[in-house]
Motif scaffolding. Structure first.
Motif, short mmCIF file in Angstrom:
data_model
loop_
_atom_site.label_atom_id
_atom_site.label_comp_id
_atom_site.label_asym_id
_atom_site.label_seq_id
_atom_site.Cartn_x
_atom_site.Cartn_y
_atom_site.Cartn_z
N GLY A 1 -22.58 -18.31 2.96
CA GLY A 1 -22.95 -17.06 3.59
C GLY A 1 -21.79 -16.26 4.13
N TYR A 2 -20.57 -16.77 4.00
CA TYR A 2 -19.38 -16.07 4.47
C TYR A 2 -18.80 -15.23 3.36
CZ TYR A 2 -19.32 -19.19 8.54
OH TYR A 2 -19.64 -19.86 9.69
N SER A 3 -18.17 -14.11 3.72
CA SER A 3 -17.39 -13.37 2.74
C SER A 3 -16.11 -14.13 2.46
CB SER A 3 -17.05 -11.97 3.27
OG SER A 3 -16.11 -12.07 4.34
N GLU A 4 -15.42 -13.76 1.40
CA GLU A 4 -14.17 -14.46 1.06
C GLU A 4 -13.15 -14.28 2.18
OE1 GLU A 4 -10.77 -14.66 -2.47
OE2 GLU A 4 -12.57 -13.43 -2.74
N THR A 5 -13.10 -13.10 2.78
CA THR A 5 -12.16 -12.84 3.89
C THR A 5 -12.50 -13.71 5.09
OG1 THR A 5 -11.83 -10.56 3.15
CG2 THR A 5 -11.22 -11.08 5.43
N GLN A 6 -13.78 -13.79 5.43
CA GLN A 6 -14.20 -14.61 6.56
C GLN A 6 -13.86 -16.09 6.32
OE1 GLN A 6 -18.34 -13.36 6.48
NE2 GLN A 6 -18.14 -12.47 8.54
N ALA A 7 -14.12 -16.54 5.10
CA ALA A 7 -13.86 -17.94 4.77
C ALA A 7 -12.36 -18.24 4.87
CB ALA A 7 -14.38 -18.26 3.38
N ASN A 8 -11.52 -17.34 4.34
CA ASN A 8 -10.07 -17.53 4.42
C ASN A 8 -9.58 -17.55 5.86
OD1 ASN A 8 -8.57 -17.88 1.89
ND2 ASN A 8 -9.58 -15.99 1.26
#
Length: 492
Positions: A1-8
């Motif tokens: 459920g996270y965006s790639e930016t949030q996950a990074n």
């Protein structure tokens, strides 16, 4: 459920705790053995990867790489490849090439990357077959110089060669096609049906005639394997391979290049497979027919202790426990008497089962095997598909690692399911042996004790016959042959 930016952001700055399946002591054993140059051929070399970007005098950006470098030096030298005796020599060619390009274009250098890589390369993965947990993994040999570089376990697809025979042909043959380890095929001249493509065995000593599946697995016989898959059918084989977790196979038979063919019996695939998926498939045999999806971590927790992800290995029963035991029994023969004897433990009597694999031209060399505790797969070869001059050293590396990991583990054997029975059979007919016939055959006894799932054969050998032969002519005795010149011989 996270965006790639949030996950990074979470990974790099979120204070996460990642619980890996890695066993640090096992990983240290793998690293120490695989980094030891003493285990490799003397002809260790370095390959060159090169990138050069220049701005020419007209302001245009131009890019060059190791392929253009190779083309240039091939025009200057009789033979030139991208393999060098040492790093210094490799880098010296990069410097020469850069100078040539700058002089030729009159440009300026915008950027340059010179990378040398030890060759031949290697990959190794160790799994707990009962849980699917990956305990150790080595994606290549040589010094680690960056993160997220090429991992040859998970990201390199290679042709699996004979390691695929067990999975593609013999597993479905025993599990779904009413064949047994005693089923016989004729090792004789053979062409792929409807073609002029000859199937060759790896050995050059002609053909071996009637051969059981057990013997064919032990000696890695190509013709018997293809004949087995012909009876199984590639369609049935592909069903099993998909359930065993392979994701790189081309399963659409309508495509011009696909893997729903008899060539799959010998590991001749469109794209190849990864060591990661091949070893996981073998782990299912070690685990009694249950495929455990391989996993690298169990959970991820944030800095407040909240569980963000939980990861459990998905489990699926793919084939019968009896099939797994029969394959294990045959692959113990591979290690004890066949093509994999170098993988047999020398420091203990721990049983090992597994299969070797070497592809055409000695481009890839494999061994995937297991004990009652762990399953491990090893691959070695050149990244650029140069032929190997030595196709045995990886077996010694596999054995050395596994011996150290099993050093303090109790020796135990693979457990036979209750459905397994045994019987004395003739290896030329696959049927029950006839006393005074099969054990007295010309060339030696063809009797052995074989395992079966459920019930053994009920018919007796019909492949042998008792014949009166004239000692003088060597032919079947006629009435004119004196009685004292007649001998009784058991022939096929």
């Amino acid at each position: 459920g996270y965006s790639e930016t949030q996950a990074n952001n979470l990974l790099y700055r979120g204070g996460l705790s990642i619980y890996t399946t890695q066993d640090t002591q096992m990983q240290k054993v793998c690293d120490s053995v695989i980094s030891n140059k003493a285990y490799y051929p003397i002809t260790t070399q370095y390959s060159l990867s090169y990138r050069l970007t220049i701005i020419d005098k007209k302001g245009n950006t131009k890019n060059y790489d190791e392929n253009t470098l190779q083309k240039y030096f091939k025009s200057k030298e009789d033979t030139f490849d991208l393999l060098f005796a040492n790093e210094q020599t490799a880098k010296s060619y990069a410097i020469k090439y850069r100078k040539y390009i700058l002089k030729k274009t009159g440009g300026t250098m915008e950027g340059e990357s010179v990378t040398t890589t030890l060759q031949p390369q290697i990959s190794f993965v160790l799994m707990d077959q009962h849980t699917g947990e990956v305990k150790a993994m080595v994606g290549g040999r040589g010094s680690k110089t960056a993160s997220r570089t090429l991992n040859r376990v998970t990201n390199s697809t290679r042709q699996p060669g004979s390691t695929f025979k067990v999975l593609s042909a013999y597993l479905p043959a025993l599990d779904a096609s009413n064949m047994t380890l005693a089923t016989t095929f004729d090792d004789a001249a053979y062409y792929y049906p409807g073609t002029q493509r000859h199937v060759s065995n790896w050995y050059s000593s002609g053909y071996r005639g009637l051969t059981t599946i057990r013997e064919a697995i032990k000696d890695s016989m190509n013709i018997v394997t293809v004949k087995t898959l012909e009876e199984v059918t590639p369609k049935v084989s592909m069903k099993y391979l998909k359930e065993l977790g392979f994701t790189t196979l081309v399963t659409d038979s309508s495509l011009p290049a696909n893997d729903v063919t008899l060539a799959t019996a010998l590991g001749g695939l469109t794209y190849g497979v990864t060591n990661y998926e091949a070893t996981a498939a073998y782990a299912s045999i070690a685990n009694g027919g249950t495929y455990q999806e391989p996993i690298l971590y169990t959970k991820i927790v944030d800095h407040d202790g909240n569980i963000l992800l939980e990861n459990t290995s998905k489990s699926e029963k793919v084939f019968k426990e009896s099939t797994a035991f029969l394959l294990t029994s045959a692959m113990k023969d591979v290690v004890n008497y066949g093509t994999g004897t170098l993988t047999k433990f020398t420091t203990s009597s721990m049983p090992v089962a597994g299969k070797t694999g070497t592809t055409t031209g000695n481009v890839d060399a494999w061994f995937i095997g297991y004990t009652p505790y762990y399953t491990a797969g090893i691959w070695t070869g050149y990244d650029d598909n140069t032929s190997l001059s030595n196709t045995t050293y990886h077996k010694i590396i596999w054995r050395t690692i596994m011996e150290r990991i099993h050093k303090n583990l109790k020796v135990k054997d693979f457990k036979a399911p209750e459905s397994i029975v045994s019987a004395r059979i003739c290896t030329k007919s696959g049927k029950l042996a006839r006393g005074g016939i099969c054990d007295c055959a010309s060339g030696g006894s063809t009797v052995r004790t074989e395992y079966f799932a459920g019930s053994p054969p009920t018919e007796y050998c019909d492949a042998h016959i008792s014949v009166n032969v004239c000692k003088v002519s060597g032919e079947i005795a006629s009435a004119a042959c004196p009685k004292e010149k007649v001998k009784t011989t058991i022939l096929l």
